[in-house]
Design a protein around this motif. Structure first.
Motif, mmCIF file in Angstrom:
data_model
loop_
_atom_site.group_PDB
_atom_site.id
_atom_site.type_symbol
_atom_site.label_atom_id
_atom_site.label_comp_id
_atom_site.label_asym_id
_atom_site.label_seq_id
_atom_site.Cartn_x
_atom_site.Cartn_y
_atom_site.Cartn_z
ATOM 1 N N LEU A 77 13.975 4.496 2.370
ATOM 2 C CA LEU A 77 13.336 4.097 2.497
ATOM 3 C C LEU A 77 11.342 3.583 2.480
ATOM 4 C CD1 LEU A 77 13.341 0.655 3.359
ATOM 5 C CD2 LEU A 77 13.875 1.210 5.675
ATOM 6 N N THR A 78 11.189 3.471 1.772
ATOM 7 C CA THR A 78 9.647 3.056 1.200
ATOM 8 C C THR A 78 8.907 2.176 1.459
ATOM 9 O OG1 THR A 78 7.948 4.219 0.061
ATOM 10 C CG2 THR A 78 9.761 3.364 -0.958
ATOM 11 N N ILE A 79 8.291 2.318 2.502
ATOM 12 C CA ILE A 79 6.855 1.188 2.084
ATOM 13 C C ILE A 79 5.703 0.972 2.620
ATOM 14 C CG2 ILE A 79 8.749 -0.062 4.454
ATOM 15 C CD1 ILE A 79 7.039 0.605 6.763
ATOM 16 N N ASP A 80 4.769 0.086 1.733
ATOM 17 C CA ASP A 80 3.701 0.352 1.799
ATOM 18 C C ASP A 80 2.700 -1.548 2.231
ATOM 19 O OD1 ASP A 80 0.736 -0.133 0.735
ATOM 20 O OD2 ASP A 80 1.217 1.898 0.242
ATOM 21 N N ARG A 81 1.897 -1.339 2.425
ATOM 22 C CA ARG A 81 1.190 -2.546 2.896
ATOM 23 C C ARG A 81 0.237 -3.137 1.146
ATOM 24 N NH1 ARG A 81 -4.547 -2.660 3.345
ATOM 25 N NH2 ARG A 81 -4.069 -4.507 4.911
ATOM 26 N N TYR A 82 -0.009 -2.498 0.605
ATOM 27 C CA TYR A 82 0.153 -3.376 -0.597
ATOM 28 C C TYR A 82 0.900 -3.717 -1.639
ATOM 29 C CZ TYR A 82 -4.665 -1.932 0.237
ATOM 30 O OH TYR A 82 -5.765 -1.243 0.710
ATOM 31 N N ARG A 83 1.392 -5.437 -1.981
ATOM 32 C CA ARG A 83 2.564 -5.648 -3.106
ATOM 33 C C ARG A 83 2.470 -5.068 -4.219
ATOM 34 N NH1 ARG A 83 6.183 -9.451 -1.968
ATOM 35 N NH2 ARG A 83 4.345 -10.248 -0.310
ATOM 36 N N THR A 84 1.127 -4.796 -4.532
ATOM 37 C CA THR A 84 0.842 -4.525 -5.781
ATOM 38 C C THR A 84 1.377 -2.952 -6.668
ATOM 39 O OG1 THR A 84 -1.518 -5.413 -6.647
ATOM 40 C CG2 THR A 84 -0.622 -3.579 -7.921
#
Length: 217
Positions: free
Chosen positions: A106-113
């Motif tokens: 499960l990988t998350i990031d604050r940037y939608r791009t």
């Protein structure tokens, strides 16, 4: 030189450097070989894909040098049944390599791009065991159970214990810690029963964590 030959030569040079560091895990090296790094770097930096230099990517973020990326994965000591949480998707390269070694990432990031582009790369490589989420990782992640390993790729001023609480017993987390205005160190925290043991690993060039989702990118 064609792209495929350049990929092979870049990987061969990487293997020699990693073996000089004592990294000889065949499963890990195979996972890296099966994850063409040139697909994750901006095209203008393709010649540096297998170098140890940091590479700028979208949204003002960067990719760590490939040597550092593999060194960190090696220190995670991944196993096939593991569930992994990665905070900071970036280009998706690290998640893609880990996905070849474990049950789920499960990988998350604050940037939608970044999450959108990473998902495209995972789809192109046929990696179906990666869940990509556009999410704020600055204050922990609730509602997704516990993980065997957690990897954080943005620096905190101290070990983020709110993530450590999501580790299974015997699980471990690697995260960069700020130790000065221009220095941070990778640290490993291992959950032993109800206790946590911390070990400093090595210096690493990570940026401080930024709270909240990006409004525009």
């Amino acid at each position: 030189m064609n792209a495929r030959l350049g990929e092979k030569e870049g990987f061969a040079g990487l293997v020699l450097r990693l073996r000089a560091e004592g990294i000889n895990d065949i499963d890990l090296l195979t996972a890296v070989e099966q994850t063409p790094r040139t697909q994750f770097v901006p095209s203008q930096y393709a010649a540096s894909a297998y170098s140890s230099r940091t590479i700028p990517i979208e949204c003002g973020a960067f990719m760590e040098g490939v040597d550092l990326a593999v060194r960190i994965i090696d220190r995670l000591k991944l196993k096939s049944g593991h569930r992994i949480l990665e905070v900071g998707t970036g280009s998706g390269f690290t998640a893609a390599v880990m996905a070849r070694l474990v049950e789920r990432v499960l990988t998350i990031d604050r940037y939608r791009t970044l999450t959108t582009e990473a998902q495209k790369r995972f789809d192109q490589l046929g990696l179906r065991n990666i869940i990509v989420r556009h999410a704020d990782g600055s204050a922990g992640l609730q509602g997704d159970g516990t993980f065997d390993r957690i990897l954080v790729t943005n620096a905190f001023p101290s070990m983020p214990r709110f993530y450590a609480e999501q580790l299974v017993s015997g699980g471990s987390m690697i995260a960069p810690l700020l130790v000065g205005e221009d220095r941070c160190q990778m640290a490993r925290l291992t959950k032993v029963g109800s206790r946590f043991e911390t070990e400093i690993l090595f210096d690493a060039p990570y940026l401080p964590i930024v709270p909240r989702l990006s409004s525009y990118l």
